[in-house]
Design a protein around this motif. Structure first.
Motif, PDB file in Angstrom:
ATOM      1  N   GLY A 285       0.827  -1.198   0.000  1.00 12.72           N
ATOM      2  CA  GLY A 285       0.000   0.000   0.000  1.00 12.72           C
ATOM      3  C   GLY A 285       0.861   1.247   0.000  1.00 12.72           C
ATOM      4  N   ILE A 286       0.348   2.310  -0.602  1.00 13.50           N
ATOM      5  CA  ILE A 286       1.060   3.587  -0.619  1.00 13.50           C
ATOM      6  C   ILE A 286       0.069   4.718  -0.404  1.00 13.50           C
ATOM      7  CG2 ILE A 286       2.932   2.813  -2.133  1.00 13.50           C
ATOM      8  CD1 ILE A 286       1.506   4.223  -4.445  1.00 13.50           C
ATOM      9  N   SER A 287       0.584   5.873  -0.021  1.00 20.02           N
ATOM     10  CA  SER A 287      -0.206   7.093   0.021  1.00 20.02           C
ATOM     11  C   SER A 287       0.396   8.056  -0.992  1.00 20.02           C
ATOM     12  CB  SER A 287      -0.183   7.715   1.423  1.00 20.02           C
ATOM     13  OG  SER A 287       1.040   8.387   1.649  1.00 20.02           O
ATOM     14  N   PHE A 288      -0.268   9.170  -1.254  1.00 15.63           N
ATOM     15  CA  PHE A 288       0.279  10.097  -2.232  1.00 15.63           C
ATOM     16  C   PHE A 288       1.560  10.751  -1.736  1.00 15.63           C
ATOM     17  CE2 PHE A 288      -2.673  12.839   0.084  1.00 15.63           C
ATOM     18  CZ  PHE A 288      -1.942  14.006   0.272  1.00 15.63           C
ATOM     19  N   TYR A 289       1.806  10.687  -0.438  1.00 15.51           N
ATOM     20  CA  TYR A 289       3.069  11.203   0.099  1.00 15.51           C
ATOM     21  C   TYR A 289       4.272  10.382  -0.370  1.00 15.51           C
ATOM     22  CZ  TYR A 289       0.288  14.018   3.310  1.00 15.51           C
ATOM     23  OH  TYR A 289      -0.589  14.913   3.842  1.00 15.51           O
ATOM     24  N   ALA A 290       4.049   9.147  -0.813  1.00 16.23           N
ATOM     25  CA  ALA A 290       5.142   8.290  -1.281  1.00 16.23           C
ATOM     26  C   ALA A 290       5.836   8.873  -2.506  1.00 16.23           C
ATOM     27  CB  ALA A 290       4.606   6.895  -1.609  1.00 16.23           C
ATOM     28  N   PHE A 291       5.191   9.795  -3.190  1.00 12.93           N
ATOM     29  CA  PHE A 291       5.755  10.357  -4.412  1.00 12.93           C
ATOM     30  C   PHE A 291       6.648  11.560  -4.161  1.00 12.93           C
ATOM     31  CE2 PHE A 291       1.326   8.878  -5.445  1.00 12.93           C
ATOM     32  CZ  PHE A 291       1.729   7.605  -5.826  1.00 12.93           C
ATOM     33  N   PHE A 292       6.845  11.901  -2.881  1.00 13.33           N
ATOM     34  CA  PHE A 292       7.603  13.107  -2.535  1.00 13.33           C
ATOM     35  C   PHE A 292       8.587  12.826  -1.415  1.00 13.33           C
ATOM     36  CE2 PHE A 292       3.549  14.217  -4.283  1.00 13.33           C
ATOM     37  CZ  PHE A 292       3.904  15.113  -5.263  1.00 13.33           C
ATOM     38  N   LYS A 293       9.641  13.626  -1.390  1.00  5.01           N
ATOM     39  CA  LYS A 293      10.612  13.542  -0.303  1.00  5.01           C
ATOM     40  C   LYS A 293       9.958  14.065   0.972  1.00  5.01           C
ATOM     41  CE  LYS A 293      14.360  14.433  -3.491  1.00  5.01           C
ATOM     42  NZ  LYS A 293      15.343  15.381  -3.963  1.00  5.01           N
ATOM     43  N   ASN A 294      10.591  13.839   2.091  1.00  6.29           N
ATOM     44  CA  ASN A 294      10.027  14.292   3.364  1.00  6.29           C
ATOM     45  C   ASN A 294       9.898  15.809   3.453  1.00  6.29           C
ATOM     46  OD1 ASN A 294       9.590  11.762   4.385  1.00  6.29           O
ATOM     47  ND2 ASN A 294      11.560  11.644   5.392  1.00  6.29           N
TER      48      ASN A 294
ATOM     49  N   ASN B 125       8.986  19.437   1.592  1.00  4.98           N
ATOM     50  CA  ASN B 125       8.083  19.887   0.540  1.00  4.98           C
ATOM     51  C   ASN B 125       8.838  20.807  -0.426  1.00  4.98           C
ATOM     52  OD1 ASN B 125       5.914  20.538  -0.987  1.00  4.98           O
ATOM     53  ND2 ASN B 125       4.864  21.723   0.568  1.00  4.98           N
ATOM     54  N   ASP B 126       9.540  20.208  -1.388  1.00  2.00           N
ATOM     55  CA  ASP B 126      10.340  21.001  -2.316  1.00  2.00           C
ATOM     56  C   ASP B 126       9.611  21.319  -3.625  1.00  2.00           C
ATOM     57  OD1 ASP B 126      10.398  18.431  -3.280  1.00  2.00           O
ATOM     58  OD2 ASP B 126      12.566  18.347  -3.552  1.00  2.00           O
TER      59      ASP B 126
ATOM     60  N   GLU C  65       3.534  22.715  -5.773  1.00  6.75           N
ATOM     61  CA  GLU C  65       2.543  22.635  -6.848  1.00  6.75           C
ATOM     62  C   GLU C  65       2.281  21.179  -7.245  1.00  6.75           C
ATOM     63  OE1 GLU C  65       5.324  24.686  -7.181  1.00  6.75           O
ATOM     64  OE2 GLU C  65       4.281  26.530  -6.642  1.00  6.75           O
ATOM     65  N   LEU C  66       3.351  20.398  -7.367  1.00  4.03           N
ATOM     66  CA  LEU C  66       3.194  18.990  -7.730  1.00  4.03           C
ATOM     67  C   LEU C  66       2.525  18.204  -6.599  1.00  4.03           C
ATOM     68  CD1 LEU C  66       3.848  17.315 -10.249  1.00  4.03           C
ATOM     69  CD2 LEU C  66       5.947  16.584  -9.122  1.00  4.03           C
ATOM     70  N   LEU C  67       2.874  18.528  -5.369  1.00  7.81           N
ATOM     71  CA  LEU C  67       2.237  17.892  -4.213  1.00  7.81           C
ATOM     72  C   LEU C  67       0.736  18.173  -4.204  1.00  7.81           C
ATOM     73  CD1 LEU C  67       2.349  16.333  -1.535  1.00  7.81           C
ATOM     74  CD2 LEU C  67       2.932  18.484  -0.417  1.00  7.81           C
ATOM     75  N   MET C  68       0.355  19.410  -4.463  1.00 11.28           N
ATOM     76  CA  MET C  68      -1.073  19.757  -4.484  1.00 11.28           C
ATOM     77  C   MET C  68      -1.794  19.083  -5.651  1.00 11.28           C
ATOM     78  SD  MET C  68      -1.830  21.305  -1.824  1.00 11.28           S
ATOM     79  CE  MET C  68      -3.496  21.683  -2.272  1.00 11.28           C
ATOM     80  N   GLU C  69      -1.108  18.940  -6.778  1.00 11.20           N
ATOM     81  CA  GLU C  69      -1.701  18.233  -7.912  1.00 11.20           C
ATOM     82  C   GLU C  69      -1.973  16.774  -7.539  1.00 11.20           C
ATOM     83  OE1 GLU C  69      -0.777  16.844 -12.490  1.00 11.20           O
ATOM     84  OE2 GLU C  69       0.666  18.150 -11.497  1.00 11.20           O
ATOM     85  N   ALA C  70      -0.995  16.147  -6.896  1.00  8.33           N
ATOM     86  CA  ALA C  70      -1.161  14.753  -6.470  1.00  8.33           C
ATOM     87  C   ALA C  70      -2.268  14.623  -5.431  1.00  8.33           C
ATOM     88  CB  ALA C  70       0.157  14.217  -5.915  1.00  8.33           C
ATOM     89  N   ALA C  71      -2.280  15.529  -4.471  1.00  5.43           N
ATOM     90  CA  ALA C  71      -3.301  15.481  -3.418  1.00  5.43           C
ATOM     91  C   ALA C  71      -4.700  15.685  -3.998  1.00  5.43           C
ATOM     92  CB  ALA C  71      -3.002  16.535  -2.358  1.00  5.43           C
ATOM     93  N   THR C  72      -4.839  16.619  -4.912  1.00  2.88           N
ATOM     94  CA  THR C  72      -6.139  16.877  -5.538  1.00  2.88           C
ATOM     95  C   THR C  72      -6.604  15.668  -6.328  1.00  2.88           C
ATOM     96  OG1 THR C  72      -5.672  19.248  -5.658  1.00  2.88           O
ATOM     97  CG2 THR C  72      -7.375  18.394  -7.137  1.00  2.88           C
ATOM     98  N   TRP C  73      -5.699  15.079  -7.110  1.00  2.00           N
ATOM     99  CA  TRP C  73      -6.038  13.894  -7.902  1.00  2.00           C
ATOM    100  C   TRP C  73      -6.452  12.746  -6.986  1.00  2.00           C
ATOM    101  CZ3 TRP C  73      -3.950   8.943  -8.230  1.00  2.00           C
ATOM    102  CH2 TRP C  73      -4.366   8.179  -9.307  1.00  2.00           C
ATOM    103  N   TRP C  74      -5.701  12.542  -5.907  1.00  3.12           N
ATOM    104  CA  TRP C  74      -5.914  11.421  -4.986  1.00  3.12           C
ATOM    105  C   TRP C  74      -7.186  11.604  -4.163  1.00  3.12           C
ATOM    106  CZ3 TRP C  74      -2.063   7.488  -4.188  1.00  3.12           C
ATOM    107  CH2 TRP C  74      -2.309   6.618  -3.139  1.00  3.12           C
ATOM    108  N   ILE C  75      -7.316  12.768  -3.546  1.00  6.87           N
ATOM    109  CA  ILE C  75      -8.383  12.995  -2.568  1.00  6.87           C
ATOM    110  C   ILE C  75      -9.671  13.498  -3.211  1.00  6.87           C
ATOM    111  CG2 ILE C  75      -9.052  14.343  -0.535  1.00  6.87           C
ATOM    112  CD1 ILE C  75      -5.988  14.403   0.143  1.00  6.87           C
ATOM    113  N   LYS C  76      -9.549  14.548  -4.000  1.00  7.40           N
ATOM    114  CA  LYS C  76     -10.746  15.190  -4.532  1.00  7.40           C
ATOM    115  C   LYS C  76     -11.293  14.474  -5.768  1.00  7.40           C
ATOM    116  CE  LYS C  76     -12.479  19.823  -5.322  1.00  7.40           C
ATOM    117  NZ  LYS C  76     -12.114  21.231  -5.422  1.00  7.40           N
ATOM    118  N   THR C  77     -10.426  14.164  -6.715  1.00  3.61           N
ATOM    119  CA  THR C  77     -10.883  13.564  -7.963  1.00  3.61           C
ATOM    120  C   THR C  77     -11.339  12.115  -7.785  1.00  3.61           C
ATOM    121  OG1 THR C  77      -9.378  14.985  -9.199  1.00  3.61           O
ATOM    122  CG2 THR C  77     -10.248  13.073 -10.357  1.00  3.61           C
TER     123      THR C  77
END
Length: 71
Positions: free
Chosen positions: A25-34, A36-37, A40-52
């Motif tokens: 199992g993974i969460s969308f945080y798995a796609f990013f380093k610890n 927040n560098d 914009e990409l983090l928010m795109e992933a979060a929106t796709w994962w959670i909202k969409t």
């Protein structure tokens, strides 16, 4: 979904599946380093994962990979 995010998700899913098997199992945080560098990409992933897709915090990597490949 941007090409950058799509590629990142597929790469991470492939790596996790190879390391831990198809039940991992993974969460969308798995796609990013610890840190927040790339907010914009983090928010795109979060929106796709959670909202969409209204996914749970943890989902099977094979499920996420299949969703991304269907785009």
């Amino acid at each position: 979904m941007t090409t950058i995010l799509k590629h990142k998700i597929i790469t991470v899913c492939d790596k996790k599946i190879a390391q831990k098997g198809t039940n991992v199992g993974i969460s969308f945080y798995a796609f990013f380093k610890n840190k927040n560098d790339n907010p914009e990409l983090l928010m795109e992933a979060a929106t796709w994962w959670i909202k969409t897709h209204q996914l749970n915090h943890f989902e099977k990597a094979v499920k996420i990979k299949a969703l991304v490949n269907s785009l």
